[in-house]
Enzyme design. Structure first.
Site, PDB file in Angstrom:
ATOM      1  N   SER A   1      24.661 -10.302  27.401  1.00 47.54           N
ATOM      2  CA  SER A   1      24.835 -11.545  28.139  1.00 47.54           C
ATOM      3  C   SER A   1      24.099 -12.647  27.403  1.00 47.54           C
ATOM      4  O   SER A   1      23.177 -12.380  26.606  1.00 47.54           O
ATOM      5  CB  SER A   1      24.253 -11.402  29.559  1.00 47.54           C
ATOM      6  OG  SER A   1      24.187 -12.649  30.219  1.00 47.54           O
TER       7      SER A   1
ATOM      8  N   TYR B   1      17.473  -9.275  35.628  1.00 50.29           N
ATOM      9  CA  TYR B   1      18.736  -9.150  34.906  1.00 50.29           C
ATOM     10  C   TYR B   1      18.520  -9.427  33.421  1.00 50.29           C
ATOM     11  O   TYR B   1      18.980  -8.668  32.556  1.00 50.29           O
ATOM     12  CB  TYR B   1      19.758 -10.127  35.493  1.00 50.29           C
ATOM     13  CG  TYR B   1      21.119 -10.081  34.839  1.00 50.29           C
ATOM     14  CD1 TYR B   1      21.976  -9.010  35.064  1.00 50.29           C
ATOM     15  CD2 TYR B   1      21.548 -11.105  33.991  1.00 50.29           C
ATOM     16  CE1 TYR B   1      23.228  -8.968  34.471  1.00 50.29           C
ATOM     17  CE2 TYR B   1      22.791 -11.061  33.396  1.00 50.29           C
ATOM     18  CZ  TYR B   1      23.624  -9.996  33.631  1.00 50.29           C
ATOM     19  OH  TYR B   1      24.862  -9.955  33.025  1.00 50.29           O
TER      20      TYR B   1
END
Length: 285
Positions: free
Chosen positions: A135, A148
């Site tokens: 990501s 995350y």
């Protein structure tokens, strides 16, 4: 005459129920691969089943599911493993329970490591490749997204080590760094905020109430400005099919720009950039 999957190169895609995973499975099937598409529920599998896409039940945190992968692959040529399964994580570091941190890492890191370890012998035999879906948050951390980001930073580091270990044996390791992508995961933001807000003390509410108010709007705006799952899938398919793949591919302009900025801007400047981006979504009072 029918074409048997035994004659096609295989790609294993985890987290293929919806979003980027489902779109990637269909894109790779369109390009002639036989895709073993890991899903969590039978209904999800039936929704994505099509010519070239063979769904199967896979929870990457379940050791028995992971151990069954070599028998599914068998003696066929395994072109790639796309480690796409993932979960989001929202909440200040002080507040988010450790059990939540462990769950996020079990899916976003340890599950991928388990799948990769299990299928590495097949990949070495076929000189295949490992495609890890990271990501933008694997390069650029923001307040409220620490768990995350931490899991994705760890996946980036693991991918770098894997690349150095497996390149001499003919296996490419590629990292995909998406920015905003229009997927169902973005809709989980408000529920995650409610989950965390309910665990805060009064002092924590005073410290982080504005931040938690800002996160759902930030997630919605970032997702709305992102690319579709189909666009993302084409980049992932390139990572599988490029003759000499890059070590990293970004998806979307924000990811391309911000990953470059992390290499040239000092930490304090990146902090101000992140604070300004989130600040637009804080309560006005």
């Amino acid at each position: 005459m029918t074409t048997s999957s035994e004659n096609q190169e295989l790609v294993v895609v985890t987290g293929a129920s919806t979003g980027m995973g489902a779109a990637t499975a269909h894109e790779l099937a369109r390009r002639g691969f036989h895709v073993l598409a890991g899903v969590r529920r039978e209904a999800d599998g039936e929704a994505i089943r099509t010519a070239g896409v063979e769904p199967f039940i896979l929870d990457i945190t379940d050791p028995e599911h992971v151990a069954a992968l070599p028998s599914l692959v068998g003696n066929r040529t395994l072109r790639a493993v796309v480690n796409n399964a993932g979960v989001g994580g929202i909440g200040p570091v002080e507040v988010l329970p450790l059990d939540d941190w462990r769950r996020i890492f079990e899916v976003n890191l340890f599950g991928h490591i388990a799948v990769t370890k299990t299928l590495t012998p097949s990949l070495v035999r076929s000189r295949g490749r490992i495609v890890n879906i990271s990501s933008l948050n694997g390069k650029f951390a923001m307040a409220g997204y620490g768990s995350y980001s931490a899991s994705k930073f760890a996946l980036e580091a693991t991918s770098d080590a894997l690349r150095q270990e497996l390149t001499p044996h003919g296996v490419h390791v590629v990292v995909i760094e998406p920015g905003g992508v229009k997927t169902a995961m973005a809709g989980h933001g408000p529920a995650g905020v409610d989950h965390v807000a309910g665990k805060m003390t009064r002092d924590q509410s005073a410290r982080y109430g504005g931040l938690l108010h800002a996160i759902p709007g930030h997630v919605a705006a970032f997702t709305a400005a992102g690319v579709t799952s189909e666009v993302a899938a084409r980049t992932i398919a390139r990572a599988v099919t490029d003759r000499r793949p890059r070590t990293r591919y970004t998806i979307g302009r924000p990811a391309a720009v911000l990953t470059r900025l992390t290499r040239i801007l000092p930490d304090r400047a990146l902090d101000r950039l992140a604070a300004a981006d989130l600040g637009r979504h804080y309560p006005s009072a």
